[in-house]
Design a protein around this motif. Structure first.
Motif, PDB file in Angstrom:
ATOM      1  N   LEU A  48      -6.876 -67.198   6.692  1.00 27.43           N
ATOM      2  CA  LEU A  48      -6.991 -66.115   7.668  1.00 27.43           C
ATOM      3  C   LEU A  48      -8.431 -65.636   7.807  1.00 27.43           C
ATOM      4  N   ILE A  49      -9.184 -65.678   6.705  1.00 29.91           N
ATOM      5  CA  ILE A  49     -10.594 -65.290   6.761  1.00 29.91           C
ATOM      6  C   ILE A  49     -11.416 -66.393   7.421  1.00 29.91           C
ATOM      7  N   ARG A  50     -11.150 -67.646   7.030  1.00 29.95           N
ATOM      8  CA  ARG A  50     -11.873 -68.775   7.617  1.00 29.95           C
ATOM      9  C   ARG A  50     -11.676 -68.836   9.133  1.00 29.95           C
ATOM     10  N   ARG A  51     -10.518 -68.442   9.598  1.00 27.09           N
ATOM     11  CA  ARG A  51     -10.252 -68.460  11.034  1.00 27.09           C
ATOM     12  C   ARG A  51     -11.178 -67.515  11.782  1.00 27.09           C
ATOM     13  N   ARG A  52     -11.619 -66.456  11.110  1.00 29.90           N
ATOM     14  CA  ARG A  52     -12.468 -65.442  11.741  1.00 29.90           C
ATOM     15  C   ARG A  52     -13.953 -65.679  11.490  1.00 29.90           C
ATOM     16  N   ILE A  53     -14.285 -66.382  10.419  1.00 29.97           N
ATOM     17  CA  ILE A  53     -15.696 -66.646  10.112  1.00 29.97           C
ATOM     18  C   ILE A  53     -15.874 -68.163  10.005  1.00 29.97           C
ATOM     19  N   ARG A  54     -16.290 -68.785  11.072  1.00 29.13           N
ATOM     20  CA  ARG A  54     -16.450 -70.247  11.104  1.00 29.13           C
ATOM     21  C   ARG A  54     -17.913 -70.582  10.840  1.00 29.13           C
ATOM     22  N   SER A  55     -18.320 -70.307   9.631  1.00 31.47           N
ATOM     23  CA  SER A  55     -19.718 -70.496   9.264  1.00 31.47           C
ATOM     24  C   SER A  55     -19.806 -71.224   7.937  1.00 31.47           C
ATOM     25  N   ASP A 108     -22.036 -70.663   5.886  1.00 29.55           N
ATOM     26  CA  ASP A 108     -22.558 -69.702   4.914  1.00 29.55           C
ATOM     27  C   ASP A 108     -21.444 -68.968   4.172  1.00 29.55           C
ATOM     28  N   LEU A 109     -20.214 -69.065   4.680  1.00 27.79           N
ATOM     29  CA  LEU A 109     -19.093 -68.417   4.015  1.00 27.79           C
ATOM     30  C   LEU A 109     -18.717 -69.224   2.769  1.00 27.79           C
ATOM     31  N   VAL A 110     -18.803 -68.574   1.619  1.00 27.55           N
ATOM     32  CA  VAL A 110     -18.524 -69.228   0.339  1.00 27.55           C
ATOM     33  C   VAL A 110     -17.257 -68.631  -0.249  1.00 27.55           C
ATOM     34  N   MET A 111     -16.373 -69.499  -0.720  1.00 28.57           N
ATOM     35  CA  MET A 111     -15.153 -69.064  -1.404  1.00 28.57           C
ATOM     36  C   MET A 111     -15.091 -69.758  -2.758  1.00 28.57           C
ATOM     37  N   THR A 160     -15.310 -64.207  -2.480  1.00 30.61           N
ATOM     38  CA  THR A 160     -15.713 -64.583  -1.129  1.00 30.61           C
ATOM     39  C   THR A 160     -16.929 -63.775  -0.700  1.00 30.61           C
ATOM     40  N   TYR A 161     -17.905 -64.455  -0.100  1.00 29.87           N
ATOM     41  CA  TYR A 161     -19.119 -63.769   0.348  1.00 29.87           C
ATOM     42  C   TYR A 161     -19.866 -64.645   1.340  1.00 29.87           C
ATOM     43  N   MET A 162     -20.809 -64.029   2.051  1.00 33.31           N
ATOM     44  CA  MET A 162     -21.689 -64.753   2.962  1.00 33.31           C
ATOM     45  C   MET A 162     -22.998 -65.035   2.244  1.00 33.31           C
ATOM     46  N   ASP A 163     -23.316 -66.293   2.110  1.00 31.62           N
ATOM     47  CA  ASP A 163     -24.535 -66.682   1.409  1.00 31.62           C
ATOM     48  C   ASP A 163     -25.756 -66.159   2.161  1.00 31.62           C
ATOM     49  N   GLY A 164     -26.634 -65.455   1.445  1.00 31.64           N
ATOM     50  CA  GLY A 164     -27.837 -64.906   2.047  1.00 31.64           C
ATOM     51  C   GLY A 164     -27.712 -63.479   2.516  1.00 31.64           C
ATOM     52  N   ARG A 165     -26.503 -62.898   2.474  1.00 34.69           N
ATOM     53  CA  ARG A 165     -26.311 -61.521   2.946  1.00 34.69           C
ATOM     54  C   ARG A 165     -25.873 -60.571   1.843  1.00 34.69           C
ATOM     55  N   ILE A 166     -25.712 -61.052   0.639  1.00 30.91           N
ATOM     56  CA  ILE A 166     -25.157 -60.216  -0.422  1.00 30.91           C
ATOM     57  C   ILE A 166     -26.224 -59.914  -1.472  1.00 30.91           C
ATOM     58  N   ASP A 167     -25.894 -58.962  -2.318  1.00 37.54           N
ATOM     59  CA  ASP A 167     -26.741 -58.622  -3.461  1.00 37.54           C
ATOM     60  C   ASP A 167     -26.518 -59.684  -4.541  1.00 37.54           C
ATOM     61  N   GLU A 168     -27.503 -60.552  -4.732  1.00 37.35           N
ATOM     62  CA  GLU A 168     -27.351 -61.675  -5.653  1.00 37.35           C
ATOM     63  C   GLU A 168     -27.125 -61.212  -7.088  1.00 37.35           C
ATOM     64  N   LYS A 169     -27.783 -60.133  -7.483  1.00 43.62           N
ATOM     65  CA  LYS A 169     -27.608 -59.626  -8.858  1.00 43.62           C
ATOM     66  C   LYS A 169     -26.174 -59.161  -9.077  1.00 43.62           C
ATOM     67  N   ALA A 218     -14.899 -58.449   8.530  1.00 38.03           N
ATOM     68  CA  ALA A 218     -16.006 -57.601   8.967  1.00 38.03           C
ATOM     69  C   ALA A 218     -16.851 -57.145   7.780  1.00 38.03           C
ATOM     70  N   CYS A 219     -16.188 -56.793   6.677  1.00 38.76           N
ATOM     71  CA  CYS A 219     -16.918 -56.370   5.477  1.00 38.76           C
ATOM     72  C   CYS A 219     -17.727 -57.518   4.884  1.00 38.76           C
ATOM     73  N   ILE A 220     -17.177 -58.723   4.913  1.00 36.11           N
ATOM     74  CA  ILE A 220     -17.915 -59.894   4.409  1.00 36.11           C
ATOM     75  C   ILE A 220     -19.169 -60.115   5.247  1.00 36.11           C
ATOM     76  N   LEU A 221     -19.043 -60.009   6.562  1.00 34.56           N
ATOM     77  CA  LEU A 221     -20.185 -60.196   7.442  1.00 34.56           C
ATOM     78  C   LEU A 221     -21.236 -59.114   7.253  1.00 34.56           C
ATOM     79  N   GLU A 222     -20.837 -57.940   6.788  1.00 33.44           N
ATOM     80  CA  GLU A 222     -21.779 -56.854   6.545  1.00 33.44           C
ATOM     81  C   GLU A 222     -22.459 -56.962   5.187  1.00 33.44           C
ATOM     82  N   GLY A 223     -22.081 -57.982   4.394  1.00 30.82           N
ATOM     83  CA  GLY A 223     -22.763 -58.184   3.117  1.00 30.82           C
ATOM     84  C   GLY A 223     -21.971 -57.781   1.906  1.00 30.82           C
TER      85      GLY A 223
END
Length: 473
Positions: free
Chosen positions: A152-159, A161-164, A180-189, A240-245
């Motif tokens: 259901l998440i993959r259907r909305r984020i076809r990128s 960069d989406l890592v599961m 689950t997160y978007m690579d490059g948009r999250i706090d790596e620490k 939406a929250c995943i896309l926001e980081g």
């Protein structure tokens, strides 16, 4: 020491029949068959496999084979048409695959096991969540099967960069957990800290799904009632929250996502804020915030005014209780607070066919009788009714109970110490919110503390759709 697979299928079957407890567990099945003149056996868990597909595969495997392959990998490539196939040799991997619902084939002469992913999990439909409904927007929701939820998440984020990232938690339950997160948009620490905690988590099972995981991940002071996590049963909100980081954790057998990090403003947001035009979304958001604040202070403020009627502003004298009070107001409010929770529990455990008539009994008969008999005054019933309805303006159960606990503390302090107790209660609320921290260690009131004017305005006013490339802080 783990068992070393040999080429003698009888020895392998004797060992794994005891290991899997085939003779004790009715749902773990072992079926033998002939393939190319050799003896083979199939282990699977009843209820986790697609019977039709498995029967078709066995019919094909039972046909004659002119030249038998040299190893299990070559046999699988030639004779098994399933997409997901693994070759196993380790006992630990064999156990994990079987109890995850994957079928295993042992063949005489091979010291390897063929794992076939022919799973089909029991699952309900992806209907809209009962609690997290919207006036407009998608009507699908998460279910108890983690593969469906990730889809259901993959259907909305076809990128790409989406890592599961799939992990396993619980020594006994071995529950699947997906980070689950978007690579490059999250706090790596923060991401590395969460993954490290999950990998090193020493827990027997996630019996209560995400609550068990939440208490294991964050072992801080739980006396602060405000929630550390935002939960959502909606895939659109989660995406939406995943896309926001944000970082999202999905737990198998749970129909909700756990969103990290989450501040107070994140938790109080509603999905309808973004499904309506900016002016309507802003109105809904501000209304929700204002109603939640009024629900927190309404009954303590009313109690303070009844104890000090001379402080009532001119023109508001009508709020004074005129009827005789057989029970002090503080006891009326405290009893009603507990009675409301009792009605909630009764509603949860009431069969659906009886919910409507019992609701009429609770609302009309009990409500009218308690007022006419003198137990409660009509004003107390009115204000508590508003508080109950106000709790349903926001979706978070945890936030609703946090406000309830603080309201009850304010009532007790106001009844004992008057205006000073009321002031201490207000200060206690401010302290609980201000000194709370998110899981990432940042302020629970960001962007108010530390102050960020642009982000703060976006929390109150829904001007435009959020820019998904802006990382959430």
């Amino acid at each position: 020491m783990s068992y070393q697979l040999g080429k003698d299928i009888h020895a392998n079957m004797n060992y794994f029949n005891q290991l899997f407890k085939v003779d004790k567990s009715f749902d773990i099945l072992c079926r033998t068959f002939q393939t190319g003149g050799r003896l083979a056996c199939l282990y699977f868990i009843n209820g986790f496999v697609d019977d039709t597909s498995l029967q078709r595969m066995l019919l094909k495997l039972e046909t004659e084979i002119e030249e038998f392959p040299k190893n299990a990998k070559e046999y699988a490539e030639i004779n098994i048409s399933y997409i997901e196939i693994d070759i196993l040799k380790e006992e630990k991997a064999i156990l994990k695959y079987l109890f995850s619902g994957i079928s295993l084939i042992f063949i005489d002469g091979f010291d390897e096991v063929i794992a076939i992913d022919a799973r089909t999990y029991p699952a309900r439909g992806v209907e809209e969540p009962e609690k997290d409904k919207v006036l407009r927007g998608s009507r699908d929701g998460f279910v108890e099967t983690i593969v469906y939820n990730t889809a259901l998440i993959r259907r909305r984020i076809r990128s790409n960069d989406l890592v599961m990232k799939l992990m396993e938690v619980g020594e006994s339950s071995k529950t699947d957990v997906v980070v689950t997160y978007m690579d490059g948009r999250i706090d790596e620490k923060l991401l590395n800290r969460i993954i490290s905690k999950l990998e090193n988590l020493k827990i027997d099972s996630l019996s209560m799904n995400q609550e068990s995981l939440a208490e294991s991940l964050y072992r801080g002071s739980w006396f602060n009632p405000f929630p550390k996590y935002k939960y959502s049963e909606r895939p659109d909100t989660t995406a939406a929250c995943i896309l926001e980081g944000s970082i999202v954790i999905l737990v198998d057998n749970s129909p909700a996502s756990m969103i990290i990090p989450s501040s107070l403003f994140d938790i109080i947001e509603g999905t309808d804020d973004y499904y309506f035009p900016p002016i309507t979304g802003t109105y809904l958001r501000l209304s929700r915030m204002l109603i939640s604040l009024i629900a927190l202070i309404l009954t303590p403020t009313f109690l303070l005014f009844m104890d000090n009627p001379q402080w009532i502003p001119k023109g508001f004298e009508f709020i004074i209780v005129r009827d005789p009070m057989n029970l002090p107001l503080i006891w009326q409010f405290m009893i009603l607070e507990l009675a409301i929770d009792g009605l909630k529990l009764a509603a949860v455990n009431t069969p659906s066919m009886l919910s409507t008539p019992l609701s009429v009994v609770a609302a009309v008969i009990i409500g009218d009788f308690t007022v006419s008999s003198g137990w409660f005054n009509s004003e107390a019933m009115l204000y508590m009714a508003f508080v109950v309805l106000a709790n349903y303006t926001q979706v978070s159960f945890e936030l609703g109970y946090a406000l309830k606990f603080l309201r009850m503390i304010m009532l007790i302090l106001t009844a004992i110490f008057g205006i000073w107790g009321y002031g201490v209660g207000i200060i206690l609320v401010i302290v609980c919110v201000s000194f709370n921290k998110t899981v990432s260690g940042r302020s629970y009131l960001y962007p108010l503390i530390p102050f960020n004017a642009k982000n703060l305005l976006r929390r109150f006013f829904r001007v435009t759709l959020p820019n998904s490339k802006n990382q959430r802080v």
